[in-house]
Design an enzyme around this catalytic site. Structure first.
Site, short mmCIF file in Angstrom:
data_model
loop_
_atom_site.label_atom_id
_atom_site.label_comp_id
_atom_site.label_asym_id
_atom_site.label_seq_id
_atom_site.Cartn_x
_atom_site.Cartn_y
_atom_site.Cartn_z
N ARG A 152 0.85 -1.19 0.00
CA ARG A 152 0.00 0.00 0.00
C ARG A 152 0.89 1.24 0.00
O ARG A 152 1.87 1.31 0.76
CB ARG A 152 -0.93 0.02 1.23
N GLU A 200 -6.07 5.87 -6.34
CA GLU A 200 -6.20 5.02 -7.52
C GLU A 200 -7.62 5.07 -8.05
O GLU A 200 -8.57 5.27 -7.29
CB GLU A 200 -5.83 3.58 -7.16
N HIS A 253 -1.32 -1.33 -10.08
CA HIS A 253 -1.92 -2.17 -9.03
C HIS A 253 -2.44 -3.51 -9.60
O HIS A 253 -3.63 -3.82 -9.53
CB HIS A 253 -3.05 -1.44 -8.31
#
Length: 327
Positions: A236, A265, A285
């Site tokens: 993260r 995001e 991601h």
């Protein structure tokens, strides 16, 4: 039941084998991301069950209060993006299996892919060749280098095992309990956090994000890293103090980073500070985004829906809601 699935970017779920578990229900799948609460509430206003793909959409009290038919949110893993108290207050069950003992091997593999790509400058070499040039600079061999794992949980342990396979010297820093587990697994543990950051040639973050770990990697930590070291983050982004990574990379310690996660995001701005740096390898991601991983995750998620439909909900994060519903 009316089931709504959010953020299935590539319309993947209906192609999975496990989709048969819910295909007889009225399923609506949205393939784009909608951050606006008003628009999102209009989209999913009639949903009885909401399926989330990890943390792609924030489920706030403001949104939940506009979903009068919603009875179940089904997802997998951590849930910092969901207002659990609001779910309980509104009588909405949150089911989210925590999959003990089963790491995301897809994320561990991506971590290793980023390490190899960044250390050997694979993306730059490929771009150079396509541009009609030959070799692009020099990379680094991994054998004999020190691989630091910050956070020795399920994924961290898997990455550490891969490090052994590459004959790297694996060094661990984590909570006291995790350091004890690492020692039991015959991994070396750093003498201190400071020594850990100073020693690593490759340092990979593998911690869950909660208040105690937010900003746990500071600007001072990064400044201790070697000028040719690589920092990898597939966990993260807020584990690192806000703004510290960009500043550290500009200052040259560490010399390079590979990141799969960002503060906000999805990232769609090519002028994002990390995307502007030549010494950063960025991916969008994709740590858990494989067909195989989706089969594992959504088989569990859809089983949660089946359990709810039979009156026996499982993996309930807010069990107080059950008494509220039955009352």
């Amino acid at each position: 039941m009316k089931i709504t699935i959010l953020d299935d970017y590539f319309d993947t779920l209906r192609s999975l084998r496990c989709y048969d578990k819910i295909s007889h229900h009225a399923v609506t799948i949205w393939t784009d991301h909608e951050p606006d609460v008003d628009a999102l509430a209009r989209r999913i206003g009639d949903a009885e069950v909401l399926v989330l793909i990890r943390e792609r959409t924030k489920i706030t009290a403001e949104l939940l209060e506009r979903l009068p038919h919603l009875k179940l949110i089904s997802q997998r893993s951590v849930y910092p993006h969901i207002d659990v108290d609001a779910c309980t207050r509104l009588g909405i069950i949150l089911s989210s299996g925590q999959h003990p003992g089963t790491p995301s091997y897809a994320t561990a593999e991506l971590t290793w892919g980023l390490i190899l790509a960044a250390m050997r400058k694979i993306p730059e070499q490929a771009v150079s060749l396509k541009a009609g040039n030959w070799q692009y600079g020099m990379g680094h061999t991994l054998r004999g280098k020190t691989l630091g794992i910050y956070g020795y949980g399920r994924i961290g342990r898997a990455v550490a095992d891969y490090g052994r396979a590459f004959a790297m010297d694996v060094l661990i820093w984590a909570s006291p309990a995790s350091r004890a587990r690492a020692t039991a697994d015959d991994f070396a543990v750093a003498a201190s956090k400071q020594a850990f950051f100073e020693s690593c040639d490759v340092l990979s973050l593998h911690m869950r994000l909660y208040e105690a770990t937010r900003g746990i990697v500071t600007a001072a930590d990064l400044a201790r890293m070697k000028p040719d070291a690589l920092l990898v983050n597939t966990s993260r982004a807020p584990l690192i103090e806000a703004g510290a990574l960009v500043n550290a990379l500009k200052a040259g310690r560490p010399g390079r980073a590979a990141v799969d996660v960002f503060e906000n995001e999805p990232v769609r701005d090519p002028n994002h500070p990390l995307l502007q740096l030549d010494n950063v390898l960025c991916t969008p991601h994709i740590g858990y985004v494989t067909i195989d991983e989706y089969e594992v995750q959504f088989a569990e998620i859809f089983d949660q829906i089946i359990a709810y439909s039979t009156g026996t909900p499982v993996a309930v994060i807010n069990p107080d809601v059950l008494a509220r519903i039955s009352g």
